[in-house]
Design a protein around this motif. Structure first.
Motif: not given
Length: 447
Positions: A206-228
């Motif tokens: 397996a490879h270990h890959v993670e996704i960075q997320v940001l979420a505010d208090k107003h219901g907005h959630t985004i991701h900032l892509n991946d890291r190996e």
């Protein structure tokens, strides 16, 4: 924006947070142990308060003392950094209860992801792929053996609580499982106060890959892509890069959307990371969620241009996210190498007096450092001294820059893992992007 925040951490991450505070005009309050009185983060902060003795339970894990300092210093918020109390539900709840803002998710969200079993069930309900395994605790060795026989060996015995690779072990047969189950349950009880165990099927190669997320208090959630993050030693990351050389853009997009679903499922707010295991066919499976800033956050900052600590402060203050998903792009390639005070052959810690410490400098080189040339490295804390982060237009160019920078790194007085990092950077498998989680074990055997 906040006028003053307390940083409940130490070393390079405390200094990293202070730098963003300075950029934003926010006053910073450092807390430190007797062993860290001479540390750079202490002198760089606007204010600094002694917590107690050198041991972590006397200082950085002393919730009562940290809260006392926060109230004395009249801070509005507390940033926990990573490690230590950053994912401690009791700490976050205590901060909330005294009316201070916790720069991170709610204590409830931390609690939900603090148990790997609860996290598995939650992710499954949210439609996020999970590794085949148990969603309920395994109470006895016999129960563990029965389940392992049904899904087939090898399996991973895992502690339901905690992290850092503690309470985890791959087992290949029934006899080994009996020993591993009991020893890891004891270890988890010792370190985390909870010996609850469960079992997952091992995703081989397996490879270990993670996704960075940001979420505010107003219901907005985004991701900032991946890291190996597959270059690991005893389940601890050593070298990370962004983006992953393994996955396609379509898989990257699918993982990003899965990470958003995961965060929204627990009403997550602030910065967080969804970690996945990815097989050779790019099938991905939820591993865990880190409800904090990651050690390896600089590589995401370099390839996206987003200051994650600044985003954390803005979100905690109540601002809406200043960026939309469509604003997030990937540019170039970044690699981070963790510089440890340890013997490069045995990986045993190497405390002692630094007589020289000179990180490399140059275009595309970032140093997140927690020490100085006369610093006394103690045995009380994690032996990471600094993070070397390099950036260039392509992965090949970034690897070449990493190799050159490691060659120029000057550390005297103690041993470090720099020779090992240089060997990894020069390994053909690494240069080809073949960085599965078994890399170090296979690489060490070949040396």
């Amino acid at each position: 924006m906040f006028n003053k925040i307390l940083i409940a951490n130490r070393g390079e991450i405390a200094l990293r947070i202070i730098k963003t505070c300075q950029k934003l005009g926010v006053k910073s309050v450092a807390v430190y142990s007797e062993a860290d009185a001479d540390a750079p983060f202490v002198s760089e902060a606007d204010e600094a308060y002694l917590l107690g003795g050198p041991k972590v339970n006397e200082s950085y894990l002393n919730i009562d003392r940290i809260v006392e300092v926060a109230q004395e210093a009249n801070v509005e918020a507390i940033h926990p950094g990573y490690g230590l109390l950053s994912e401690n539900t009791d700490f976050a709840k205590r901060i909330e209860d005294v009316g201070i803002t916790f720069i991170g998710p709610s204590s409830e969200a931390i609690n939900q992801m603090g148990s790997k079993l609860t996290a598995r069930r939650t992710m499954e309900q949210a439609g996020v792929p999970i590794i085949p395994g148990t969603n309920d605790p395994i109470a006895t060795v016999e129960e563990a053996q029965s389940f392992a026989e049904n899904i087939g060996y090898p399996v991973m015995v895992k502690a339901a609580h905690g992290g850092g690779g503690i309470g985890m072990q791959i087992v290949y047969d029934e006899a080994e499982l009996a020993k591993a189950f009991e020893s890891n349950a004891r270890r988890a009880e010792q370190f985390f106060g909870n010996g609850t165990m469960f079992i997952e099927k091992v995703i081989e190669d397996a490879h270990h890959v993670e996704i960075q997320v940001l979420a505010d208090k107003h219901g907005h959630t985004i991701h900032l892509n991946d890291r190996e993050c597959s270059i690991q030693r005893r389940h601890q990351k050593v070298i990370e890069e962004a983006p992953s050389p393994l996955i396609s853009q379509s898989t990257r997009d699918e993982m990003g959307q899965a990470a958003i679903r995961a965060a929204e499922a627990i009403h997550y707010v602030n910065a967080g990371t969804i970690e996945f295991l990815v097989d050779e066919d790019e099938n991905f499976y939820f591993l865990e969620m880190n409800t904090r800033l990651q050690v390896e956050h600089p590589i995401t900052e370099l390839v996206t241009g987003v200051d994650l600590v600044e985003q954390q402060l803005n979100i905690a203050y109540g601002h809406e996210l200043s960026i939309k998903q469509s604003d997030v792009s990937l540019k170039g390639h970044a690699i981070e190498a963790r510089i440890y005070a340890e013997d490069p052959k045995t990986f045993f810690p190497s405390p002692g007096q630094l007589t020289a410490f000179e990180p490399p400098e140059g275009e595309g080189i970032r140093n997140d450092v927690g020490v100085h040339s006369s610093y006394q490295v103690t045995p009380y804390y994690d032996p990471m001294l600094a993070k070397l982060v390099v950036y260039d237009e392509t992965r090949d160019e970034a690897i070449a820059k990493l190799d050159q920078a490691l060659t120029q790194y000057k550390v005297e007085g103690i041993k470090t893992n720099i020779p090992f990092l240089m060997d990894v950077a020069r390994a053909k498998a690494f240069q080809q992007g073949d960085t599965r989680t078994s890399f170090i074990n296979e690489f060490m055997v070949k040396q």
